[in-house]
Motif scaffolding. Structure first.
Motif, PDB file in Angstrom:
ATOM      1  N   GLY A  46       0.823  -1.211   0.000  1.00  0.00           N
ATOM      2  CA  GLY A  46       0.000   0.000   0.000  1.00  0.00           C
ATOM      3  C   GLY A  46       0.857   1.261   0.000  1.00  0.00           C
ATOM      4  N   ARG A  76      -7.963  13.514  -5.169  1.00  0.00           N
ATOM      5  CA  ARG A  76      -6.913  12.763  -4.487  1.00  0.00           C
ATOM      6  C   ARG A  76      -7.481  12.010  -3.272  1.00  0.00           C
ATOM      7  NH1 ARG A  76      -1.292  13.088  -2.719  1.00  0.00           N
ATOM      8  NH2 ARG A  76      -1.362  13.035  -0.473  1.00  0.00           N
ATOM      9  N   SER A  77      -8.321  12.688  -2.506  1.00  0.00           N
ATOM     10  CA  SER A  77      -8.873  12.036  -1.305  1.00  0.00           C
ATOM     11  C   SER A  77      -9.797  10.875  -1.684  1.00  0.00           C
ATOM     12  CB  SER A  77      -9.588  13.054  -0.410  1.00  0.00           C
ATOM     13  OG  SER A  77     -10.883  13.341  -0.893  1.00  0.00           O
ATOM     14  N   ILE A 128      -7.441   7.975  -2.334  1.00  0.00           N
ATOM     15  CA  ILE A 128      -6.781   7.453  -1.128  1.00  0.00           C
ATOM     16  C   ILE A 128      -7.758   6.656  -0.261  1.00  0.00           C
ATOM     17  CG2 ILE A 128      -5.622   8.108   1.025  1.00  0.00           C
ATOM     18  CD1 ILE A 128      -4.133  10.262  -0.550  1.00  0.00           C
ATOM     19  N   LYS A 129      -8.997   7.103  -0.147  1.00  0.00           N
ATOM     20  CA  LYS A 129      -9.914   6.333   0.702  1.00  0.00           C
ATOM     21  C   LYS A 129     -10.198   4.966   0.092  1.00  0.00           C
ATOM     22  CE  LYS A 129     -14.377   8.448  -0.618  1.00  0.00           C
ATOM     23  NZ  LYS A 129     -15.238   9.620  -0.332  1.00  0.00           N
ATOM     24  N   TRP A 130     -10.297   4.888  -1.226  1.00  0.00           N
ATOM     25  CA  TRP A 130     -10.537   3.582  -1.849  1.00  0.00           C
ATOM     26  C   TRP A 130      -9.295   2.694  -1.820  1.00  0.00           C
ATOM     27  CZ3 TRP A 130     -14.822   1.156  -2.205  1.00  0.00           C
ATOM     28  CH2 TRP A 130     -16.025   1.859  -2.326  1.00  0.00           C
ATOM     29  N   LEU A 131      -8.135   3.327  -1.829  1.00  0.00           N
ATOM     30  CA  LEU A 131      -6.898   2.551  -1.673  1.00  0.00           C
ATOM     31  C   LEU A 131      -6.892   1.853  -0.304  1.00  0.00           C
ATOM     32  CD1 LEU A 131      -3.341   3.890  -2.520  1.00  0.00           C
ATOM     33  CD2 LEU A 131      -3.799   2.979  -0.261  1.00  0.00           C
ATOM     34  N   PHE A 132      -7.254   2.598   0.732  1.00  0.00           N
ATOM     35  CA  PHE A 132      -7.323   1.981   2.062  1.00  0.00           C
ATOM     36  C   PHE A 132      -8.466   0.976   2.145  1.00  0.00           C
ATOM     37  CE2 PHE A 132      -4.588   5.509   3.405  1.00  0.00           C
ATOM     38  CZ  PHE A 132      -3.751   4.880   4.309  1.00  0.00           C
ATOM     39  N   ALA A 133      -9.575   1.263   1.467  1.00  0.00           N
ATOM     40  CA  ALA A 133     -10.707   0.328   1.501  1.00  0.00           C
ATOM     41  C   ALA A 133     -10.310  -1.029   0.921  1.00  0.00           C
ATOM     42  CB  ALA A 133     -11.894   0.909   0.735  1.00  0.00           C
ATOM     43  N   LEU A 181      -7.456  -2.443   1.032  1.00  0.00           N
ATOM     44  CA  LEU A 181      -6.605  -3.173   1.972  1.00  0.00           C
ATOM     45  C   LEU A 181      -7.302  -3.489   3.281  1.00  0.00           C
ATOM     46  CD1 LEU A 181      -3.271  -1.185   1.527  1.00  0.00           C
ATOM     47  CD2 LEU A 181      -3.940  -3.309   0.404  1.00  0.00           C
ATOM     48  N   ASN A 182      -7.958  -2.484   3.853  1.00  0.00           N
ATOM     49  CA  ASN A 182      -8.399  -2.620   5.241  1.00  0.00           C
ATOM     50  C   ASN A 182      -9.876  -3.000   5.373  1.00  0.00           C
ATOM     51  OD1 ASN A 182      -8.225  -0.770   8.330  1.00  0.00           O
ATOM     52  ND2 ASN A 182      -7.131  -2.619   7.828  1.00  0.00           N
ATOM     53  N   SER A 183     -10.676  -2.819   4.316  1.00  0.00           N
ATOM     54  CA  SER A 183     -12.069  -3.284   4.390  1.00  0.00           C
ATOM     55  C   SER A 183     -12.269  -4.575   3.610  1.00  0.00           C
ATOM     56  CB  SER A 183     -13.039  -2.212   3.869  1.00  0.00           C
ATOM     57  OG  SER A 183     -13.235  -1.203   4.833  1.00  0.00           O
ATOM     58  N   VAL A 184     -11.619  -4.710   2.455  1.00  0.00           N
ATOM     59  CA  VAL A 184     -11.845  -5.921   1.654  1.00  0.00           C
ATOM     60  C   VAL A 184     -10.761  -6.971   1.918  1.00  0.00           C
ATOM     61  CG1 VAL A 184     -12.266  -6.859  -0.642  1.00  0.00           C
ATOM     62  CG2 VAL A 184     -13.072  -4.551  -0.069  1.00  0.00           C
ATOM     63  N   MET A 188     -19.312  -4.253  -2.228  1.00  0.00           N
ATOM     64  CA  MET A 188     -18.481  -3.967  -3.406  1.00  0.00           C
ATOM     65  C   MET A 188     -19.259  -4.238  -4.690  1.00  0.00           C
ATOM     66  SD  MET A 188     -15.805  -2.536  -2.516  1.00  0.00           S
ATOM     67  CE  MET A 188     -15.312  -2.333  -4.228  1.00  0.00           C
TER      68      MET A 188
END
Lengths: 213, 213
Positions: free
Chosen positions: B73, B94-95, B98-103, B105-108, B144
């Protein structure tokens, strides 16, 4: 500067109190000294507006002007960009913080979250997959133990946003007694949670949910 | 500009080939059109130098000048900062990325990785915790599916670094046949992996490990 609004549930059962993820964001905001207010969304009825802000129906999310951010990792990174305490702007130091921020979520929590689901379910049946999962967490904790035996904070010899996430991830392991053999991890949690910003964030979350009882 | 060096294992067994995480970083680098070279570290013997670059003894890591980054990540975010294709610089857009990048990793992936551990272990014993874990993944996939039924890409109506991570995370679920009921997720993977940059990254990883056989 537009107001930062942090949205969390109006109420949650006793068990998750003190561990709901708005805590991470409150903690970051308190460390950064940024003004913010907290709003509530229904725990019991999650409507279309909720899903438009948080597509998994979870909390928290943060709004600031026209920006709405979900994912605790993304939120604390957003807050950290505004605070030299949480993340220095110098590229090398910044990259040290960011890699440990991801490590907390994707290397440690990726192992601790499923483990805590089994603990939470009071499920003690040993199966091959369960054994794999336990080993996965223990290997990660062994490595964290080595890292934390040698340093007080993860990046640049000073507290950063990465420590907020790592300490909060490890707190949940400790709650289920998973850190018995990892004294450096336990000491690290004690160090992190002794910070006034954590105490304020924790008390505020507890008060928020208690107010709805 | 210092050279970007991506370090991965010299060899891995057949099963993880095509899924080792250097793929995500290769893919991002190919999309961004940035020059890089790939170096190898021993899979069988992980020495102190390895742990000093990647404290969990995993791969990959990326170096550029005096910066060393582990965590896929963090690496793809670092690459994305250099590429408007992967992440726009305008704050709102940009935001969203970034939130979907974390989603991813950390949600899916937080749900799919433990699920895949049980699949990988060929463990079919149903226990309360296992049921919880399966529900955890299925709930995330249902959300998703709704998101991907309505949009081609996660953020700003265009492909971004968030799609690299989300598509790669979903690929592993699909491999273990976990997307049977999620056609929008399957179509999304097909769309993402049809990109020339994915094809190049995938072929390069397969060739890298095959060369060591």
């Amino acid at each position: 500067m537009p107001e930062i609004v942090l949205t969390t549930f109006d109420w949650v059962p006793e068990i998750p109190r003190g561990y709901v993820r708005d805590l991470r964001v409150r903690w970051a905001l308190e460390e950064a000294g940024l003004p913010y207010c907290v709003e509530s969304v229904s725990f019991r009825e999650r409507d279309a507006a909720h899903f438009s802000s948080q597509p998994f129906g979870q909390v928290p999310w943060l709004t600031e002007g026209d920006i709405t951010i979900f994912e605790s990792g993304a939120m604390v990174l957003h807050v950290a960009e505004k605070s030299d305490i949480l993340m220095p702007s110098e590229p090398h130091a910044r990259s040290e913080v960011i890699k440990w921020l991801f490590a907390a979520l994707n290397s440690v929590e990726a192992a601790s979250l499923p483990w805590s689901i089994f603990k939470f379910s009071d499920d003690t049946t040993q199966t091959p997959g369960r054994q794999h999962l336990d080993n996965f967490l223990n290997t990660r904790l062994q490595h964290m133990e080595q890292v934390l035996a040698e340093r007080a904070w993860l990046a640049n010899d000073s507290f950063s946003v990465a420590d907020i996430l790592m300490a909060d991830v490890l707190r949940l392991v400790d709650r289920f007694d998973g850190l018995k053999d990892y004294s450096a991890c336990r000491n690290y949690i004690a160090r992190a949670t002794a910070r006034p910003a954590f105490a304020k964030a924790y008390a505020d979350q507890m008060e928020h949910f208690a107010a709805a009882d």
